[in-house]
Design an enzyme around this catalytic site. Structure first.
Site, PDB file in Angstrom:
ATOM      1  N   SER A 194       0.821  -1.078   0.043  1.00 39.34           N
ATOM      2  CA  SER A 194       0.020  -0.057  -0.266  1.00 39.34           C
ATOM      3  C   SER A 194       0.830   1.303   0.123  1.00 39.34           C
ATOM      4  O   SER A 194       2.170   1.183   0.223  1.00 39.34           O
ATOM      5  CB  SER A 194      -0.780  -0.076   1.142  1.00 39.34           C
ATOM      6  OG  SER A 194      -1.416   1.329   1.341  1.00 39.34           O
ATOM      7  N   TYR A 207      -2.469  -1.045  10.508  1.00 37.15           N
ATOM      8  CA  TYR A 207      -2.297  -1.086   9.101  1.00 37.15           C
ATOM      9  C   TYR A 207      -0.773  -0.904   8.610  1.00 37.15           C
ATOM     10  O   TYR A 207      -0.479  -1.787   8.046  1.00 37.15           O
ATOM     11  CB  TYR A 207      -3.468  -0.454   8.392  1.00 37.15           C
ATOM     12  CG  TYR A 207      -3.422  -0.668   6.996  1.00 37.15           C
ATOM     13  CD1 TYR A 207      -4.003  -2.184   6.395  1.00 37.15           C
ATOM     14  CD2 TYR A 207      -2.958   0.002   5.807  1.00 37.15           C
ATOM     15  CE1 TYR A 207      -3.993  -2.281   5.260  1.00 37.15           C
ATOM     16  CE2 TYR A 207      -3.283  -0.262   4.562  1.00 37.15           C
ATOM     17  CZ  TYR A 207      -3.626  -1.596   4.087  1.00 37.15           C
ATOM     18  OH  TYR A 207      -3.898  -1.817   2.879  1.00 37.15           O
TER      19      TYR A 207
END
Length: 342
Positions: A194, A207
């Protein structure tokens, strides 16, 4: 072309003022020129693709989102696809849809990336179903992942472990299990991280920790695999939450209730419910603002698997996220925080 111009101009914009400040020595200017030239050559590398015939790819997390769509796309291009799904049988809607593709090149298997036993069974399944096992497995796409949010003082240690178990340790576990097959094929390991695997963001620490870990693991593995002829590639998407459904308004509400309920009384009083509610509203707006078309990501993964000269990193994202990513990772931290956080 826009990405190419940005690629060339960003080092110029960031590097030249620094060089002038330091006196603009000829060696430094020459170094900057080499960086710009390498960037240009990288962008102009031919995207020639080796033949797909006979190549097989394992993808994790094919229940929905990127993995599900990628399994269909690679199958349509002629790959044999091993589609790993967390849920199969009656509860596996995504698995059943893939199984409905009547083809001996689409093979759906049960695969929980957190389970040593299921990963070991997946290796045996792949070995037994490869047409030419001695040639190995061309591609491994570590796509399975979960998402979470919450400021540090609201996020439990169990939540950090839960997210990392899937995103980080699941990637490590599956990669280690399948590397012998990938090495045999001199193939590709493609890890989906990401933009939050390279730049931090408030309320996303659990995350970010997991995705930063995947990035570090991938960088180390890439360096180790050069001698084997294996390419290790990172895909760093921006906000595709709306397209993948990895977070929904309902799941945000459920997580928000868990966060508030699990916080200490001191934390609840210090932050206050109005502030907490505003953060939840911002999180909902974030998922609604994401891209709904997954093609940017799917095409980059496909290029990583098929190009003769794949990039080490792909950034499927809008221009404003691309600029932010590179500003945050290249400017001094205090300056980047002042621009985007304060």
């Amino acid at each position: 072309m826009r990405a190419l111009l940005l690629l060339l101009l960003l080092p110029l914009a960031l590097g030249l003022p620094l060089l002038l400040l330091l006196g603009g020595s000829p060696a430094a200017l020459l170094g900057l020129g080499c960086v710009l030239l390498l960037g240009l050559l990288r962008a102009l590398l031919p995207r020639a693709a080796p033949p797909v015939d006979g190549k097989a790819v394992l993808i994790t997390g094919c229940d929905k989102g990127f993995g599900h769509a990628l399994a269909k796309q690679l199958h349509a291009q002629g790959f044999t696809v091993f589609a790993g799904c967390l849920l199969t049988g009656e509860n596996g809607d995504g698995a059943r849809e893939l199984e409905s593709i009547t083809s001996d090149r689409m093979k759906v298997l049960q695969l929980n990336v957190c389970s040593d036993q299921e990963v070991a069974q997946a290796v045996e399944f792949v070995k037994n179903n490869l047409k030419e096992p001695e040639k190995g497995l061309w591609g491994l796409v570590n796509n399975a992942g979960v998402s979470a949010f919450g400021e540090v003082e609201f996020t439990s240690i169990d939540k950090y472990k839960e997210v990392a178990d899937v995103n980080l340790w699941g990637t490590v576990r599956v990669t280690k299990a399948f590397l012998p097959l990938v090495r045999r094929a001199k193939g590709r390991v493609v890890n989906i991280t990401s933009m939050l695997g390279r730049m931090a963001s408030p309320s996303r620490s659990s995350y970010c920790v997991s995705k930063f870990g995947v990035s570090a693991f991938s960088d180390c593995l890439r360096q180790e695999m050069y001698r084997w002829g294996v390419r290790v590639i990172l895909i760093e998407p921006s906000n595709f939450v709306a397209a993948t459904g990895i977070l929904t308004p309902e799941s945000i509400e459920a997580q928000a209730e868990e966060l508030w309920r699990g916080a200490s009384k001191t934390v609840q009083e210090d932050y206050g419910k109005p502030y907490f509610t505003r953060q939840i509203t911002l999180m909902k707006s974030f998922i609604n603002s994401g891209l709904k078309d997954m093609s940017l990501v799917l095409n980059d993964i496909t290029d990583a698997l098929t190009s003769k000269y794949p990039y080490a990193r792909y950034n499927p994202m809008e221009t404003h996220w691309w600029v932010r990513l590179h500003v945050i990772t290249h400017l001094p931290t205090a300056v980047a925080d002042w621009l985007y956080i304060y």
